[in-house]
Design an enzyme around this catalytic site. Structure first.
Site, PDB file in Angstrom:
ATOM      1  N   PHE A 118      60.634  34.887   4.982  1.00  0.00           N
ATOM      2  CA  PHE A 118      59.863  35.872   4.202  1.00  0.00           C
ATOM      3  C   PHE A 118      60.849  36.659   3.774  1.00  0.00           C
ATOM      4  O   PHE A 118      60.493  37.685   2.669  1.00  0.00           O
ATOM      5  CB  PHE A 118      58.763  36.318   5.078  1.00  0.00           C
ATOM      6  N   LYS A 155      59.181  24.791   0.540  1.00  0.00           N
ATOM      7  CA  LYS A 155      57.833  25.234   1.206  1.00  0.00           C
ATOM      8  C   LYS A 155      58.529  26.487   1.582  1.00  0.00           C
ATOM      9  O   LYS A 155      59.075  26.964   2.424  1.00  0.00           O
ATOM     10  CB  LYS A 155      57.836  24.408   2.555  1.00  0.00           C
ATOM     11  N   GLU A 203      54.757  31.642   3.744  1.00  0.00           N
ATOM     12  CA  GLU A 203      53.414  31.860   3.274  1.00  0.00           C
ATOM     13  C   GLU A 203      53.072  33.346   3.135  1.00  0.00           C
ATOM     14  O   GLU A 203      52.050  33.742   2.624  1.00  0.00           O
ATOM     15  CB  GLU A 203      52.398  31.147   4.093  1.00  0.00           C
ATOM     16  N   SER A 261      63.533  31.856  11.809  1.00  0.00           N
ATOM     17  CA  SER A 261      63.885  32.234  13.217  1.00  0.00           C
ATOM     18  C   SER A 261      64.568  31.152  14.062  1.00  0.00           C
ATOM     19  O   SER A 261      64.307  29.958  13.767  1.00  0.00           O
ATOM     20  CB  SER A 261      62.989  32.818  13.679  1.00  0.00           C
ATOM     21  N   CYS A 313      68.623  38.934   8.062  1.00  0.00           N
ATOM     22  CA  CYS A 313      69.425  38.320   8.989  1.00  0.00           C
ATOM     23  C   CYS A 313      70.830  38.849   9.158  1.00  0.00           C
ATOM     24  O   CYS A 313      71.461  38.648  10.169  1.00  0.00           O
ATOM     25  CB  CYS A 313      69.417  36.883   8.611  1.00  0.00           C
ATOM     26  N   GLU A 372      65.836  39.849  18.815  1.00  0.00           N
ATOM     27  CA  GLU A 372      66.064  40.149  17.454  1.00  0.00           C
ATOM     28  C   GLU A 372      64.498  41.000  17.054  1.00  0.00           C
ATOM     29  O   GLU A 372      63.735  40.504  16.723  1.00  0.00           O
ATOM     30  CB  GLU A 372      66.012  38.811  16.553  1.00  0.00           C
TER      31      GLU A 372
HETATM   32  P1  NAD Z   1      59.986  32.002  10.566  1.00  0.00           P
HETATM   33  O1  NAD Z   1      60.987  31.238  11.334  1.00  0.00           O
HETATM   34  O2  NAD Z   1      58.826  32.522  11.269  1.00  0.00           O
HETATM   35  O3  NAD Z   1      59.484  31.085   9.519  1.00  0.00           O
HETATM   36  C1  NAD Z   1      60.466  30.345   8.431  1.00  0.00           C
HETATM   37  C2  NAD Z   1      59.701  29.360   7.902  1.00  0.00           C
HETATM   38  O4  NAD Z   1      59.141  28.302   8.961  1.00  0.00           O
HETATM   39  C3  NAD Z   1      58.558  29.658   7.018  1.00  0.00           C
HETATM   40  O5  NAD Z   1      58.449  29.071   5.831  1.00  0.00           O
HETATM   41  C4  NAD Z   1      56.946  29.552   8.108  1.00  0.00           C
HETATM   42  O6  NAD Z   1      56.187  29.075   7.358  1.00  0.00           O
HETATM   43  C5  NAD Z   1      57.657  28.224   8.886  1.00  0.00           C
HETATM   44  N1  NAD Z   1      57.303  28.276  10.047  1.00  0.00           N
HETATM   45  C6  NAD Z   1      56.898  29.430  10.991  1.00  0.00           C
HETATM   46  N2  NAD Z   1      56.333  28.989  12.337  1.00  0.00           N
HETATM   47  C7  NAD Z   1      56.435  27.841  12.180  1.00  0.00           C
HETATM   48  C8  NAD Z   1      56.102  26.793  13.202  1.00  0.00           C
HETATM   49  N3  NAD Z   1      55.755  27.003  14.157  1.00  0.00           N
HETATM   50  N4  NAD Z   1      56.495  25.400  12.748  1.00  0.00           N
HETATM   51  C9  NAD Z   1      56.880  25.117  11.565  1.00  0.00           C
HETATM   52  N5  NAD Z   1      57.041  25.744  10.733  1.00  0.00           N
HETATM   53  C10 NAD Z   1      57.085  27.164  11.059  1.00  0.00           C
HETATM   54  O7  NAD Z   1      61.097  33.114   9.978  1.00  0.00           O
HETATM   55  P2  NAD Z   1      60.465  34.382   9.221  1.00  0.00           P
HETATM   56  O8  NAD Z   1      59.694  35.360  10.077  1.00  0.00           O
HETATM   57  O9  NAD Z   1      59.871  33.892   8.032  1.00  0.00           O
HETATM   58  O10 NAD Z   1      61.924  35.037   8.576  1.00  0.00           O
HETATM   59  C11 NAD Z   1      62.611  35.862   9.516  1.00  0.00           C
HETATM   60  C12 NAD Z   1      63.445  35.299  10.580  1.00  0.00           C
HETATM   61  O11 NAD Z   1      64.579  34.400   9.466  1.00  0.00           O
HETATM   62  C13 NAD Z   1      64.490  36.218  11.293  1.00  0.00           C
HETATM   63  O12 NAD Z   1      64.532  35.541  12.385  1.00  0.00           O
HETATM   64  C14 NAD Z   1      65.879  35.963  10.584  1.00  0.00           C
HETATM   65  O13 NAD Z   1      66.958  36.373  11.320  1.00  0.00           O
HETATM   66  C15 NAD Z   1      65.806  34.729   9.760  1.00  0.00           C
HETATM   67  N6  NAD Z   1      66.849  34.568   8.895  1.00  0.00           N
HETATM   68  C16 NAD Z   1      67.925  34.089   9.109  1.00  0.00           C
HETATM   69  C17 NAD Z   1      68.650  33.758   7.930  1.00  0.00           C
HETATM   70  C18 NAD Z   1      70.072  33.159   8.141  1.00  0.00           C
HETATM   71  O14 NAD Z   1      70.777  33.052   7.319  1.00  0.00           O
HETATM   72  N7  NAD Z   1      70.524  32.944   9.217  1.00  0.00           N
HETATM   73  C19 NAD Z   1      68.595  34.242   6.603  1.00  0.00           C
HETATM   74  C20 NAD Z   1      67.126  34.844   6.616  1.00  0.00           C
HETATM   75  C21 NAD Z   1      66.190  35.093   7.683  1.00  0.00           C
END
Ligand code: NAD
Length: 510
Positions: free
Chosen positions: A164, A188, A191, A241, A296, A395
């Site tokens: 997000f 994808k 959401e 994450s 991140c 985090e």
């Molecule tokens: P998230 O892991 O909750 O979601 C990321 C994606 O995975 C979304 O599209 C979501 O719909 C999907 N998802 C969520 N739960 C899922 C599940 N149980 N099974 C399958 N798919 C699932 O992350 P977020 O909250 O959207 O974003 C924040 C996180 O992203 C933080 O941890 C941040 O550090 C990380 N991030 C990392 C980088 C990097 O380059 N390393 C960059 C941006 C964000």
């Protein structure tokens, strides 16, 4: 008929915008009967409802991408370059429109949203040089009359699953190199803020990207699992994450896909006693609270060495009352709300947790949050944080900055190297020798020397180490090109019939 979920605890706008999939070059309304709420976080109001894809809807998007692949792959590099220059122009012209979409659904302030678009645009610009980037090698006369050359070819259908916090830039890190290399794509997006992806799809169509080359499916775990299990998807890029990154990597690779999965972070900023403390304090406030800490690459732990600690905490403390928190659409705001009410509450709970664990709450962001229904939290500074505390280990992903005090450089580096994450790190010092030693010592993928958020420029690649990245290749830049292509080596002879003979020996090169 889409079932519209009632958002707990949030008001709803009079008319909810419906956000649909994009398949085969057109919007496609979801039919799964499942959907999710999209908010304006500054107002705390639900403004939209996004369709969640079923397995069949993901199949349909993959089928559109599969059908489009053969023709897109065959488009000449000069034509692809022309299309990429048009994409570049359109994104540039629509910077503000995209930024407003980001602010409306994510909450980040407009200037920050414009910065996000600018950094994504740099990746598109890098991809305008795709003919140069795809050049192979050529060896003439490797053996008598034999030439050898290497080429890089696209993989087929690639998919991207994005977080997000950068709803435009992170998808650009993926689809731009994927398409430039000749792949077709299924995105994808998160959401929580899905509209930027649909707007991107419209721009790509306008730029001349053929239907089916770029598709968007919205949704949750159902859509993600359908992507990870789909036999026609060759590669998956994920950013999000760490627990989900690990899951995506394991499931995707077990279904024979190439996967790069970038995870979470706990980024340290080390401040040595010889540092310019005013500059370090400015950097800490900017990198700790920018985008409400939802980056991140945000700095979340300051490691203050020796007498730097008192000076640094004092310098940060005087800066905090000046941080203007408010609606991201207002030109006065420097920090917007958090993405959802639930996330705001979770971040806020770490303030009490930190106090209970023995940290000193220097500034409590709950006391300075703007009034109203928005998902706001002011800036929080925790001092005397210890590595065994949850506020250190987790985090938090919000405007909560911690300070840990150590006596030596070695202790500071040990803390960073023992941390399970390895995304970004920074050191503030005036000593070039120490900085050089630091870049040698530290087990982190992206290092800043007097630079708090060292996001690499587009012609290098972005990625962390340890639990911040699963897979071998970093994202965008040269490694992005490698990720979205596979190598082929051709050994060629144009036969001279006079030298033709049967030889059962292993081919020799002399
Ligand atoms: P998230 O892991 O909750 O979601 C990321 C994606 O995975 C979304 O599209 C979501 O719909 C999907 N998802 C969520 N739960 C899922 C599940 N149980 N099974 C399958 N798919 C699932 O992350 P977020 O909250 O959207 O974003 C924040 C996180 O992203 C933080 O941890 C941040 O550090 C990380 N991030 C990392 C980088 C990097 O380059 N390393 C960059 C941006 C964000």
């Amino acid at each position: 008929m889409t079932e519209v979920a009632q958002a707990p605890g949030a008001e709803r706008a009079q008319e909810l915008k419906r956000i649909t999939h994009w398949i085969g070059g057109e919007p496609v309304a979801g039919t799964s009967g499942r959907s999710g709420p999209v908010y304006n976080p500054a107002k705390g109001v639900q403004t939209g409802e996004v369709d969640f894809a079923s397995v069949q809807e993901v199949d349909r998007a993959v089928e559109a991408a599969r059908e489009a692949f053969a023709a897109w792959r065959a488009v000449s590099l000069s034509r692809k370059t022309e299309i990429f220059f048009r994409i570049r122009k359109l994104v540039d012209e629509h910077r503000e429109d995209i930024a407003k979409i980001l602010t409306a659904e994510h909450g980040k302030v407009l200037t920050d949203a414009l910065g996000e678009v600018a950094r994504g645009l740099e990746v598109i610009e890098f991809c305008c040089g795709i003919p140069e980037l795809l050049k192979g090698g050529f060896t003439e006369q490797a053996s008598t009359g034999i030439d050898v050359y290497s080429i890089r070819q696209p993989l087929g259908v690639a998919a991207g699953i994005t977080p997000f916090n950068f709803p435009a830039m992170v998808p650009m890190w993926m689809w731009a190199p994927a398409l430039a290399c000749g792949n077709t794509f299924v995105l994808k997006p998160s959401e929580k803020d899905p509209s930027a992806s649909v707007f991107t799809a419209e721009l790509l169509k306008e730029a001349g990207v053929p239907d089916g080359v770029f598709n968007v499916v919205h949704g949750d775990k159902v859509a993600v699992d359908a992507i990870l299990e789909h036999p026609d998807i060759a590669a998956v890029s994920f950013v999000g994450s760490t627990p989900i990154a690990r899951y995506v990597y394991e499931k995707g690779t077990s279904h024979d896909k190439r996967v790069q999965a970038l995870g979470g972070a706990k980024n340290h900023m080390i401040v040595l006693p010889d540092a310019d403390i005013a500059m370090a304090a400015d950097a800490a406030v900017s990198a700790g609270y920018g985008s409400a800490g939802e980056r991140c690459m945000a700095v979340s732990m300051l490691v203050a060495v020796g007498h730097a600690a008192d000076e640094l905490v004092d310098a940060i403390k005087v800066r905090l009352p000046n941080v203007k928190v408010g609606d991201g659409m207002s030109p006065d705001s420097e920090m917007g709300p958090l993405v959802t009410g639930e996330h705001r509450d979770k971040v806020a709970s770490y303030i009490d947790r930190g106090r209970d664990e023995g940290a000193t709450v220097v500034t409590d962001g709950r006391e300075t949050a703007p009034d109203g229904n928005g998902f706001f939290l002011g800036v929080t500074l925790l001092d005397d944080v210890k590595p065994e505390m949850d506020v250190y280990k987790d985090e938090i992903f919000g405007p909560v900055l911690g300070v840990t005090r150590v006596d030596t450089y070695d202790e500071a580096v040990r803390l960073v190297n023992e941390n399970p994450y390895g995304n970004g790190v920074a050191i503030f010092t005036r000593d070039g020798g120490v900085a050089r030693q630091f870049q040698f010592d530290v087990n982190v993928g992206m290092v800043g020397i007097n630079v708090p958020i060292p996001v690499p420029v587009a012609y290098y690649s972005f990625g962390g180490w340890k639990s911040s990245l699963f897979g071998d290749l970093h994202i965008y830049g040269p490694e992005g090109i490698q990720f979205y292509t596979r190598g082929k080596v051709v050994t060629s002879r144009w036969p001279d019939p006079a030298t033709s003979k049967v030889d059962l020996g292993f081919p020799q090169t002399r």
